[in-house]
Design an enzyme around this catalytic site. Structure first.
Site, PDB file in Angstrom:
ATOM      1  N   TYR A   1       0.708  -1.212  -0.015  1.00 39.96           N
ATOM      2  CA  TYR A   1       0.012   0.015   0.073  1.00 39.96           C
ATOM      3  C   TYR A   1       0.935   1.231  -0.133  1.00 39.96           C
ATOM      4  CZ  TYR A   1      -4.100  -2.773   1.247  1.00 39.96           C
ATOM      5  OH  TYR A   1      -5.328  -3.763   0.993  1.00 39.96           O
TER       6      TYR A   1
ATOM      7  N   HIS B   1     -16.493  -4.867  -1.570  1.00 39.77           N
ATOM      8  CA  HIS B   1     -15.130  -5.221  -1.426  1.00 39.77           C
ATOM      9  C   HIS B   1     -14.770  -6.431  -0.426  1.00 39.77           C
ATOM     10  CE1 HIS B   1     -10.930  -4.759  -1.949  1.00 39.77           C
ATOM     11  NE2 HIS B   1     -10.762  -4.480  -0.663  1.00 39.77           N
TER      12      HIS B   1
END
Length: 605
Positions: A211, A398
């Site tokens: 990330y 998600h």
């Protein structure tokens, strides 16, 4: 000389035009099934759907609909153009590989032609299943569209097992029936401008999951504007690596301007300013496309209290551990000074994404994870923001690789309303927006559910940010804006651990910043001393009976709700029990429509 150049250009254009057939009409929906080889176009109304498929072949062409992406039990359409005559057939997949004809032909041939090395087929069918044995009803779930083509037309009147596709086949996930509420064009009249928020030559590390975060400053507007469209900008060749992109609002005071030039792991503690970046502004997920907002609402920028600094978060999925990928992906925003009635908000609704709280047993065919958002959070944030209800206009469901189903359910006074979003065939690699027009009151409940298949896993799957870990949440887009970033819930770990035989008095936390099971170590009894909670759980007997019992008891345990406003570092925490559903929603099955012989418009969409 000029004439020769123009002649060559004109000849090149003719070759280009002849290299592919253009669709016979305008379509709202299209998908490239294989780049440069086959493309699908479609449109639909409440009863019928029209397809047009264009493929680079002078042989037969086939597409089909399958729950799992295989030919078995699939609904298949195969056609060809032979001697100027179009033939399109309704078929099905079986165990033998060759698709036999359906006993009932439920398609309408609307056209077809060959042009150069390309073939076009156009047909219509009902959205409902008109043949109970073989047809598949089209719906708003993710649909696996299978495709294939042969190099020659059939010698006889029909294809045979000898008319093989060889390697000319594939599968692609699509949502065929996107909601009719989805806007496709910006209103004419207002003046529109754009700005980009992009990564800057990020070198993706050789890690399966990474990330990356970077702080950006929004443009300095002189007055309030509304963002009315957002589209992803993905670096060419990096489509499979940029799994999702999120833009978060950060604090309004930047302690050091050098932070605008730094990239770092989003969940590193080195850059403290990252901790101020809580409120979600926009999210792109893999397979996504541009988002045009409803005419009545936009994301506010430039007004007092609007975002100044934002955090661009990109989740990179790099399963091959490549170290040579450089990325400049991000988001493009279209904005206008012509203001709309409402400001748009974005919030996460779902399950606490920490492994010590949320985990899935191995060997489960359908383990359910539930996150419930109650009036204590959702309703309170509406009321304190000055509103009695909000309108949810789009949702992204998600989850990760083990998820097979995902749904955002809606409850009012003990009665379940139609789901705001649902996917019974969830695909990790195709997480698209689902469009809605749901009014949510401050007394309603939203429940996020995910079902997981871990039959191929030998160890416990924890919740977390890594691709091999799991998540379960919905990103909801709504208006008017309220002060809500996250509404998550889960079971207290002390309850689930105790049920699984852990002596809570003999647990030591060895890493205060790690929320996963490996951060906790057993100090006793002697046979277990020194093992992490993750190691302990992996050694349990996760047979079918034990998994079922754990699921029942887990859902019956006391849950807690975490409610985050714009500042995600200060949530409120409320204990509750999952709501028992008194009146579950039952979706009616579509009925096959029987058109009159003279009802020509019945096959038109």
């Amino acid at each position: 000389m000029l004439f020769n150049i123009m002649t060559l250009v004109a000849a090149a254009l003719v070759v280009c035009v002849r290299s592919q057939i253009l669709p016979s009409e305008a379509y709202n929906h299209s998908a490239v099934l294989k780049l440069g080889v086959i493309k699908l176009y479609w449109k639909f109304n409440d009863k019928y759907i029209t397809f047009e498929v264009i493929a680079k072949t002078t042989g037969w062409v086939g597409i089909g609909f399958s729950e799992k992406g295989s030919m078995i039990a699939s609904d298949i359409i195969v056609g060809w153009v032979k001697n100027g005559i179009v033939e399109i057939t309704d078929r099905h997949g079986d165990l033998n590989g060759f698709p036999p004809l359906d006993s009932q032909q439920d398609i309408k041939i609307l056209g077809g032609k060959q042009y150069g090395s390309w073939t076009m087929l156009k047909f219509s069918r009902q959205i409902a299943s008109c043949e109970k044995d073989y047809d598949i009803e089209l719906n708003r779930n993710t649909q696996r569209v299978i495709w294939a083509y042969g190099n020659k037309v059939p010698i006889g009147d029909d294809i045979t097992p000898q008319d093989s596709h060889g390697t000319n086949r594939g599968v692609k996930s699509l949502i065929i029936l996107t909601s009719l509420e989805k806007p496709y064009d910006l209103p004419k009249g207002p003046e529109y401008k754009t700005f980009d928020v992009l990564a800057n030559n990020v070198k993706i590390p050789a890690a399966a999951t990474y990330y990356n975060c970077r702080i950006h400053r929004f443009p300095e507007f002189t007055k309030k504007h509304h963002i009315v469209k957002v589209e992803p900008i993905i670096s060419e060749g990096n489509e499979e690596y940029a799994h999702h992109i999120a833009l978060h609002r950060c604090g309004d005071v930047l302690p050091n301007k050098t932070l605008l030039e730094l990239d770092d792991n989003c969940y590193s503690s080195k850059i403290k300013f990252f901790e101020t970046c809580g409120k979600i502004i926009e999210v792109y997920t893999i397979g996504g496309e541009s988002e045009i907002f409803p005419d009545i609402a936009g994301i506010s920028v430039g007004a007092p209290g609007d975002p100044i600094y934002v955090q661009l978060e990109i989740h990179y999925n790099n399963p091959d551990l490549r170290s040579d990928i450089v990325d400049n992906s991000g988001l493009r925003f279209t904005y206008t000074s012509t203001l709309r009635k409402f400001d748009i908000g974005t919030s996460y609704i779902g399950v606490v994404p920490f492994g010590s709280q949320t985990f899935i047993p191995p060997g489960s065919e359908s383990f359910q994870s539930i996150g419930q958002c109650n009036p204590t959070c959702l309703g309170d944030k509406m009321t304190t923001s000055g509103f009695e209800n909000i309108t949810i206009f789009s949702v992204i469901l998600h989850s990760h690789l083990a998820a097979s189903k995902a749904r955002l359910r809606h409850f009012r006074n003990g009665t379940e309303l139609p789901p705001i979003a649902s996917d019974e065939h969830f695909d990790f690699n195709y997480q698209r927006r689902r469009y809605s027009n749901a009014t949510v009151k401050n007394t309603d409940q939203l429940v996020m559910e995910c079902e997981y298949n871990t039959k191929d896993r030998l160890e416990v799957t924890e919740a977390g940010f890594g691709t091999m870990k799991e998540m379960c949440f919905a990103i909801v887009y709504y208006y008017p804006l309220i002060n809500l970033s996250y509404c998550f819930s889960s079971v207290q770990r002390r309850l689930s651990w105790s049920y699984l035989g852990v002596d809570l008095g003999k647990v030591k936390r060895i890493d205060e910043e790690n929320p996963d099971l490996e951060a906790f170590v057993l100090t006793g009894p002697d046979k277990q001393a020194g093992k992490t909670i993750l190691e302990y759980m992996n050694e349990l007997d996760w047979n079918t009976k034990n998994i079922s019992q754990f699921q029942l008891n887990y859902n019956a345990m006391e849950h807690y709700e975490l409610c985050y406003g714009s500042d995600r570092s200060k949530p409120t925490k409320t204990a509750f029990n999952l709501t028992k559903i008194a009146n579950p929603y039952k979706e009616s099955k579509r009925k096959c429509h029987q058109p009159d012989l003279d009802e020509n418009e019945s096959w038109s969409t």
